[in-house]
Scaffold this motif. Structure first.
Motif, PDB file in Angstrom:
ATOM      1  N   ARG A 181       1.259  11.610   7.765  1.00  0.00           N
ATOM      2  CA  ARG A 181       1.123  10.246   8.266  1.00  0.00           C
ATOM      3  C   ARG A 181       1.822  10.133   9.614  1.00  0.00           C
ATOM      4  O   ARG A 181       2.817  10.804   9.875  1.00  0.00           O
ATOM      5  N   ASP A 225       3.020  14.006   0.802  1.00  0.00           N
ATOM      6  CA  ASP A 225       1.557  13.927   0.885  1.00  0.00           C
ATOM      7  C   ASP A 225       0.988  12.771   0.067  1.00  0.00           C
ATOM      8  O   ASP A 225      -0.057  12.226   0.402  1.00  0.00           O
ATOM      9  N   ALA A 226       1.665  12.406  -1.011  1.00  0.00           N
ATOM     10  CA  ALA A 226       1.178  11.336  -1.881  1.00  0.00           C
ATOM     11  C   ALA A 226       1.591   9.947  -1.395  1.00  0.00           C
ATOM     12  O   ALA A 226       1.247   8.952  -2.023  1.00  0.00           O
ATOM     13  N   ALA A 227       2.298   9.877  -0.284  1.00  0.00           N
ATOM     14  CA  ALA A 227       2.774   8.586   0.206  1.00  0.00           C
ATOM     15  C   ALA A 227       1.618   7.649   0.510  1.00  0.00           C
ATOM     16  O   ALA A 227       0.600   8.049   1.077  1.00  0.00           O
ATOM     17  N   THR A 228       1.803   6.421   0.107  1.00  0.00           N
ATOM     18  CA  THR A 228       0.811   5.370   0.358  1.00  0.00           C
ATOM     19  C   THR A 228       1.416   4.371   1.342  1.00  0.00           C
ATOM     20  O   THR A 228       2.575   4.502   1.743  1.00  0.00           O
ATOM     21  N   ASP A 229       0.656   3.356   1.673  1.00  0.00           N
ATOM     22  CA  ASP A 229       1.194   2.314   2.544  1.00  0.00           C
ATOM     23  C   ASP A 229       2.426   1.656   1.918  1.00  0.00           C
ATOM     24  O   ASP A 229       3.326   1.225   2.624  1.00  0.00           O
ATOM     25  N   VAL A 230       2.477   1.610   0.604  1.00  0.00           N
ATOM     26  CA  VAL A 230       3.609   1.009  -0.097  1.00  0.00           C
ATOM     27  C   VAL A 230       4.807   1.960  -0.146  1.00  0.00           C
ATOM     28  O   VAL A 230       5.951   1.550   0.057  1.00  0.00           O
ATOM     29  N   THR A 231       4.556   3.250  -0.411  1.00  0.00           N
ATOM     30  CA  THR A 231       5.651   4.196  -0.618  1.00  0.00           C
ATOM     31  C   THR A 231       6.111   4.925   0.645  1.00  0.00           C
ATOM     32  O   THR A 231       7.208   5.474   0.669  1.00  0.00           O
ATOM     33  N   ALA A 232       5.298   4.943   1.673  1.00  0.00           N
ATOM     34  CA  ALA A 232       5.636   5.689   2.892  1.00  0.00           C
ATOM     35  C   ALA A 232       6.949   5.231   3.541  1.00  0.00           C
ATOM     36  O   ALA A 232       7.745   6.081   3.962  1.00  0.00           O
TER      37      ALA A 232
END
Length: 136
Positions: A4, A33-40
């Protein structure tokens, strides 16, 4: 690994390197790699500040930091993080016997129930590590 845009910069790379060395590249890469907009944002914070800033400081070596983490995580009763940091502690040269001593020390200051929960997680983690080693 496509990263990201916010996962860039010197502090992030420094933290990512230390985090991989302690926790293992596969685990760290999967988390990032699994980061989302919430977890990043939390992944960025943890990688830059926990790993890039605190774990890189010269005042304590990694073994000592691992001892402290195991004791604090026992006090906080955080089994997922204990499992992760048992592996990290072993990677940092802490022995299984020393981990046992940390749990005993924590039992006195944090309480026996917390130590029992930690010991359960430690034992499960050792079994997983031993099974992984046998399957190689």
């Amino acid at each position: 690994m496509a990263r990201r845009a916010e996962f860039q910069g010197e502090q992030f790379e420094k933290g990512l390197g230390i985090r991989r060395e302690v926790l293992g590249g596969a685990y760290v890469d999967k988390s990032v790699d699994a980061a989302t907009d919430v977890t990043a944002p939390l992944q960025k914070l943890v990688t830059e500040w926990c790993w890039g800033e605190i774990w890189s400081r010269p005042g304590l070596d990694r073994r000592t930091r691992s001892f402290l983490n195991l004791a604090m995580l026992t006090a906080l009763n955080r089994p997922h993080e204990i499992k992760l940091h048992v592996r990290g502690a072993l990677n940092n040269g802490v022995t299984r016997e020393e981990i046992g001593e940390v749990v005993l020390q924590a039992a006195i200051y944090c309480g026996v129930p917390a130590a029992l929960d930690t010991l359960r997680v430690v034992t499960e983690t050792y079994a997983q590590i031993d099974a992984e080693a046998q399957s190689r």
